[in-house]
Scaffold this motif. Structure first.
Motif, PDB file in Angstrom:
ATOM      1  N   GLY A  15      50.270  42.668  30.524  1.00 50.64           N
ATOM      2  CA  GLY A  15      51.634  43.129  30.311  1.00 50.64           C
ATOM      3  C   GLY A  15      52.332  43.412  31.615  1.00 50.64           C
ATOM      4  O   GLY A  15      51.918  42.949  32.685  1.00 50.64           O
ATOM      5  N   GLY A  16      53.423  44.200  31.511  1.00 53.77           N
ATOM      6  CA  GLY A  16      54.245  44.475  32.677  1.00 53.77           C
ATOM      7  C   GLY A  16      53.511  45.200  33.779  1.00 53.77           C
ATOM      8  O   GLY A  16      53.874  45.090  34.950  1.00 53.77           O
ATOM      9  N   MET A  17      52.468  45.966  33.429  1.00 49.42           N
ATOM     10  CA  MET A  17      51.739  46.710  34.447  1.00 49.42           C
ATOM     11  C   MET A  17      50.493  45.980  34.927  1.00 49.42           C
ATOM     12  O   MET A  17      49.825  46.444  35.836  1.00 49.42           O
ATOM     13  N   GLY A  18      50.127  44.882  34.339  1.00 50.12           N
ATOM     14  CA  GLY A  18      48.942  44.162  34.781  1.00 50.12           C
ATOM     15  C   GLY A  18      48.049  43.782  33.625  1.00 50.12           C
ATOM     16  O   GLY A  18      48.529  43.380  32.566  1.00 50.12           O
ATOM     17  N   GLU A  19      46.734  43.919  33.825  1.00 48.36           N
ATOM     18  CA  GLU A  19      45.755  43.509  32.824  1.00 48.36           C
ATOM     19  C   GLU A  19      45.048  44.723  32.232  1.00 48.36           C
ATOM     20  O   GLU A  19      44.868  45.741  32.900  1.00 48.36           O
ATOM     21  N   VAL A  20      44.610  44.559  30.984  1.00 44.16           N
ATOM     22  CA  VAL A  20      43.799  45.575  30.324  1.00 44.16           C
ATOM     23  C   VAL A  20      42.501  44.918  29.880  1.00 44.16           C
ATOM     24  O   VAL A  20      42.512  43.875  29.221  1.00 44.16           O
ATOM     25  N   TRP A  21      41.385  45.539  30.269  1.00 50.09           N
ATOM     26  CA  TRP A  21      40.063  45.002  29.955  1.00 50.09           C
ATOM     27  C   TRP A  21      39.271  45.985  29.095  1.00 50.09           C
ATOM     28  O   TRP A  21      39.393  47.201  29.250  1.00 50.09           O
ATOM     29  N   SER A  22      38.462  45.431  28.227  1.00 47.63           N
ATOM     30  CA  SER A  22      37.409  46.213  27.590  1.00 47.63           C
ATOM     31  C   SER A  22      36.254  46.287  28.580  1.00 47.63           C
ATOM     32  O   SER A  22      35.851  45.269  29.153  1.00 47.63           O
ATOM     33  N   ALA A  23      35.759  47.494  28.821  1.00 44.16           N
ATOM     34  CA  ALA A  23      34.715  47.670  29.834  1.00 44.16           C
ATOM     35  C   ALA A  23      33.713  48.719  29.365  1.00 44.16           C
ATOM     36  O   ALA A  23      33.963  49.465  28.412  1.00 44.16           O
ATOM     37  N   ARG A  24      32.593  48.762  30.069  1.00 44.90           N
ATOM     38  CA  ARG A  24      31.580  49.774  29.783  1.00 44.90           C
ATOM     39  C   ARG A  24      31.382  50.635  31.014  1.00 44.90           C
ATOM     40  O   ARG A  24      31.163  50.134  32.121  1.00 44.90           O
ATOM     41  N   ASP A  25      31.502  51.949  30.802  1.00 40.72           N
ATOM     42  CA  ASP A  25      31.281  52.916  31.868  1.00 40.72           C
ATOM     43  C   ASP A  25      29.773  53.116  32.006  1.00 40.72           C
ATOM     44  O   ASP A  25      29.135  53.731  31.144  1.00 40.72           O
ATOM     45  N   ARG A  26      29.201  52.576  33.089  1.00 40.85           N
ATOM     46  CA  ARG A  26      27.751  52.656  33.277  1.00 40.85           C
ATOM     47  C   ARG A  26      27.290  54.081  33.553  1.00 40.85           C
ATOM     48  O   ARG A  26      26.141  54.431  33.285  1.00 40.85           O
ATOM     49  N   ALA A  27      28.169  54.926  34.104  1.00 42.71           N
ATOM     50  CA  ALA A  27      27.770  56.295  34.429  1.00 42.71           C
ATOM     51  C   ALA A  27      27.685  57.170  33.181  1.00 42.71           C
ATOM     52  O   ALA A  27      26.762  57.971  33.023  1.00 42.71           O
ATOM     53  N   LEU A  28      28.666  57.024  32.278  1.00 47.89           N
ATOM     54  CA  LEU A  28      28.708  57.879  31.090  1.00 47.89           C
ATOM     55  C   LEU A  28      28.314  57.140  29.816  1.00 47.89           C
ATOM     56  O   LEU A  28      28.358  57.722  28.727  1.00 47.89           O
ATOM     57  N   HIS A  29      27.964  55.857  29.949  1.00 50.43           N
ATOM     58  CA  HIS A  29      27.450  55.072  28.824  1.00 50.43           C
ATOM     59  C   HIS A  29      28.416  55.073  27.638  1.00 50.43           C
ATOM     60  O   HIS A  29      28.064  55.435  26.514  1.00 50.43           O
ATOM     61  N   ASP A  76      39.661  48.435  46.561  1.00 57.78           N
ATOM     62  CA  ASP A  76      39.994  47.163  47.206  1.00 57.78           C
ATOM     63  C   ASP A  76      41.457  46.798  46.969  1.00 57.78           C
ATOM     64  O   ASP A  76      41.790  45.670  46.582  1.00 57.78           O
ATOM     65  N   ASP A  77      42.331  47.768  47.190  1.00 59.29           N
ATOM     66  CA  ASP A  77      43.777  47.601  47.031  1.00 59.29           C
ATOM     67  C   ASP A  77      44.201  47.340  45.587  1.00 59.29           C
ATOM     68  O   ASP A  77      45.342  46.948  45.332  1.00 59.29           O
ATOM     69  N   VAL A  78      43.306  47.539  44.649  1.00 61.83           N
ATOM     70  CA  VAL A  78      43.634  47.399  43.230  1.00 61.83           C
ATOM     71  C   VAL A  78      43.669  48.791  42.612  1.00 61.83           C
ATOM     72  O   VAL A  78      42.704  49.549  42.709  1.00 61.83           O
ATOM     73  N   LEU A  79      44.803  49.135  41.994  1.00 63.96           N
ATOM     74  CA  LEU A  79      44.919  50.420  41.316  1.00 63.96           C
ATOM     75  C   LEU A  79      44.400  50.273  39.894  1.00 63.96           C
ATOM     76  O   LEU A  79      44.621  49.245  39.249  1.00 63.96           O
ATOM     77  N   PHE A  80      43.713  51.309  39.400  1.00 62.71           N
ATOM     78  CA  PHE A  80      43.151  51.195  38.060  1.00 62.71           C
ATOM     79  C   PHE A  80      43.223  52.526  37.318  1.00 62.71           C
ATOM     80  O   PHE A  80      43.226  53.603  37.914  1.00 62.71           O
ATOM     81  N   LEU A  81      43.286  52.405  36.008  1.00 61.47           N
ATOM     82  CA  LEU A  81      43.212  53.538  35.090  1.00 61.47           C
ATOM     83  C   LEU A  81      42.076  53.273  34.116  1.00 61.47           C
ATOM     84  O   LEU A  81      41.913  52.149  33.642  1.00 61.47           O
ATOM     85  N   VAL A  82      41.327  54.300  33.797  1.00 57.83           N
ATOM     86  CA  VAL A  82      40.274  54.198  32.795  1.00 57.83           C
ATOM     87  C   VAL A  82      40.683  55.074  31.618  1.00 57.83           C
ATOM     88  O   VAL A  82      40.876  56.284  31.771  1.00 57.83           O
ATOM     89  N   MET A  83      40.824  54.441  30.469  1.00 57.59           N
ATOM     90  CA  MET A  83      41.352  55.139  29.298  1.00 57.59           C
ATOM     91  C   MET A  83      40.418  54.998  28.111  1.00 57.59           C
ATOM     92  O   MET A  83      39.532  54.138  28.087  1.00 57.59           O
ATOM     93  N   GLU A  84      40.642  55.853  27.145  1.00 56.54           N
ATOM     94  CA  GLU A  84      39.927  55.771  25.878  1.00 56.54           C
ATOM     95  C   GLU A  84      40.148  54.399  25.254  1.00 56.54           C
ATOM     96  O   GLU A  84      41.273  53.915  25.168  1.00 56.54           O
ATOM     97  N   LYS A  85      39.072  53.765  24.829  1.00 59.71           N
ATOM     98  CA  LYS A  85      39.181  52.489  24.129  1.00 59.71           C
ATOM     99  C   LYS A  85      39.315  52.773  22.636  1.00 59.71           C
ATOM    100  O   LYS A  85      38.443  53.387  22.026  1.00 59.71           O
ATOM    101  N   VAL A  86      40.421  52.350  22.086  1.00 59.96           N
ATOM    102  CA  VAL A  86      40.718  52.626  20.682  1.00 59.96           C
ATOM    103  C   VAL A  86      40.420  51.378  19.868  1.00 59.96           C
ATOM    104  O   VAL A  86      41.003  50.314  20.102  1.00 59.96           O
TER     105      VAL A  86
END
Length: 486
Positions: A15-29, A76-86
């Motif tokens: 979208g307008g802000m970039g990409e959204v990925w489904s991911a797995r947080d390896r630290a908090l599982h 690496d010059d990439v800004l990111f947000l980690v959000m609840e996956k609904v």
């Protein structure tokens, strides 16, 4: 692997802000949604600032109807947000599969969105882009508002910045008109978008359409929103009135807060639930009888059956305009226990009084009705109804007053009357205005009747909404010149 912690699984969207990925947080599982700034947009100076603002805004809101923010950063010059996956479907997808929605479902989803807005506005955060695509409904029916991508704080220090990727701020079909004029707004801009989303759920289409975005915006700036019942007749009047108020072009005519809208949505939900529930007789409630006469009066005639030629012959008195008794649609009887003719300056606050005077309305007939005992009576405590009848020189004046009182919740600010000990009327105490209540207005020719119903214990319990709604509706519709025999 991203940032040595997040394993990218699937790309969910762009979208307008970039990409959204489904991911797995390896630290908090746990499964998360990872939002990355579009690398092609880094050259645009305002995009990182907008991305940062999204993180700050989202972090202020903790609510079950808002997708939670877990983390943010730069890698690496990439800004990111980690959000609840609904897990669920966007409201857009649901509307494509089934449209329009049943009333109860549409109002319930709108209530979930409104709850999210209540929480956001308390944190002084405005979403600015409420629309079906930014609402997810989970498998168990929970509503989640996502994507604060163009959110901004109410404080002047935070503004919605221009961007070649998102101009103007908001989505044309659902954004408030003021967003396309100045890209500024306030909480009422979100309420407008909520109204558009509710309209789409009930009508199967947004309020405004056009061959391109510019055409939609042009119509939105130049035209009033079409009435909802033009696309779906037979909806509850309280619902169509709420949608119309939310979609007012002028923000000052919209409801003042998400909390106010939520109260009305909850009352509508209660009313829908009562309509869907099987009818069952309730045991009589023990209480003091308010009148000795137990004979049930016949239901008042429909205003449509009244001979309008007799309008000017109707005396402006309580006996001519207020029925002594009426029976509402739940077969509950109400009796008039107090009445009087009062100067219009006592009908409400100064701005409303000025509008009445400008329309040559100098007096008001007011009355109070009390619920009578019976098998279908309101649980625990009786309902009272404060009624005021205004007479205007002609139909046009009455129509203008009706619209004015309905805009911006003006009806709610009218004086609420109670029966004075020893006879006569007295304004209700302030605590009545903070209690749960219901209003209904009704115009017959040049007469305008407004009814406000409340329960004797002044409770804020929305479960009594159906009883209050039925009382206010029938009180207003039973009032007027059709009661005059002359």
């Amino acid at each position: 692997m991203f940032a040595d912690r997040y394993e990218l699984i699937d790309r969910l969207g762009r979208g307008g802000m970039g990409e959204v990925w489904s991911a797995r947080d390896r630290a908090l599982h746990r499964e998360v949604a990872l939002k990355l700034l579009d690398p092609d947009g880094i050259a645009q100076a305002d995009l990182p600032r907008r991305f940062e603002r999204e993180a700050v805004a989202a972090a202020q809101i903790v609510h079950p109807n808002v997708a939670a923010l877990y983390d943010r950063g730069i890698r690496d010059d990439v800004l990111f947000l980690v959000m609840e996956k609904v897990d669920g479907q966007t409201l857009t997808a649901r509307l494509q599969a089934e449209s329009p929605f049943p009333v109860t479902r549409a109002v319930a989803i709108a209530s979930g969105i409104c709850a999210a807005l209540e929480a956001a506005h308390r944190a002084q955060v405005i979403h600015y882009d409420i629309k079906p695509h930014n609402v997810i409904v989970t498998g168990d029916g929970l509503v989640k508002v996502i994507d604060f991508g163009i959110a901004g704080f109410v404080q002047a220090a935070f503004t919605v910045a221009r961007s070649t990727q998102l101009t103007p701020a908001g989505t044309p079909e659902f954004g408030a008109p003021e967003q396309f004029l100045t890209e500024r707004g306030d909480e009422r801009s979100d309420l407008y978008a909520l109204g558009g989303t509710l309209f789409a759920m009930l009508a199967g289409r947004p309020p405004f359409t056009g061959h391109n975005s510019l055409a939609v915006v042009r119509r939105k700036l130049d035209e009033e929103a079409p009435p909802l019942d033009a696309f779906r007749p037979g909806l509850p009047l309280e619902l169509t009135a709420l949608v119309a108020e939310l979609l007012e072009r002028n923000p000052d005519r919209r409801p003042r807060s998400a909390q106010q809208v939520q109260q009305r949505l909850q009352a509508l939900l209660a009313s829908c639930a009562a309509a869907d529930a099987p009818t069952a007789a309730m045991p009589p409630t023990q209480r003091t009888r308010l009148m000795d006469d137990t004979r049930r009066a016949p239901r008042p005639p429909s205003p449509d059956s009244w001979n309008r030629a007799s309008t000017d012959e109707t005396p402006f008195t309580a006996d001519a305009l207020l029925p002594r008794r009426f029976t509402n649609d739940m077969d509950i009887e109400f009796a008039r226990i107090a009445e009087d003719t009062r100067p219009s300056r006592e009908a409400g606050p100064s701005d409303l009084i000025g509008e009445l005077a400008r329309r040559d309305c100098t007096e008001v007939v007011a009355g109070v009705y009390a619920e009578q005992p019976g098998p279908h009576a309101t649980p625990e405590n009786p309902v009272y109804v404060s009624v005021q009848v205004f007479a205007f020189p002609d139909v046009e004046m009455a129509q203008g007053a009706h619209k004015y009182l309905g805009d911006g919740g003006g009806v709610w600010r009218l004086t609420m009357w109670s029966a004075r000990d020893g006879g006569g009327l007295a304004p209700c105490p302030d605590k009545v205005y903070r209690s749960y209540r219901w209003r209904y207005s009704w115009r017959v020719h040049r007469y305008l009747a407004v009814a406000l119903a409340y329960r004797a214990d002044l409770t804020n319990d929305g479960s009594i909404g159906p009883w209050l709604a039925a009382a206010a509706r029938r009180a207003a519709r039973s009032t007027g010149p059709q009661n005059h025999d002359g």
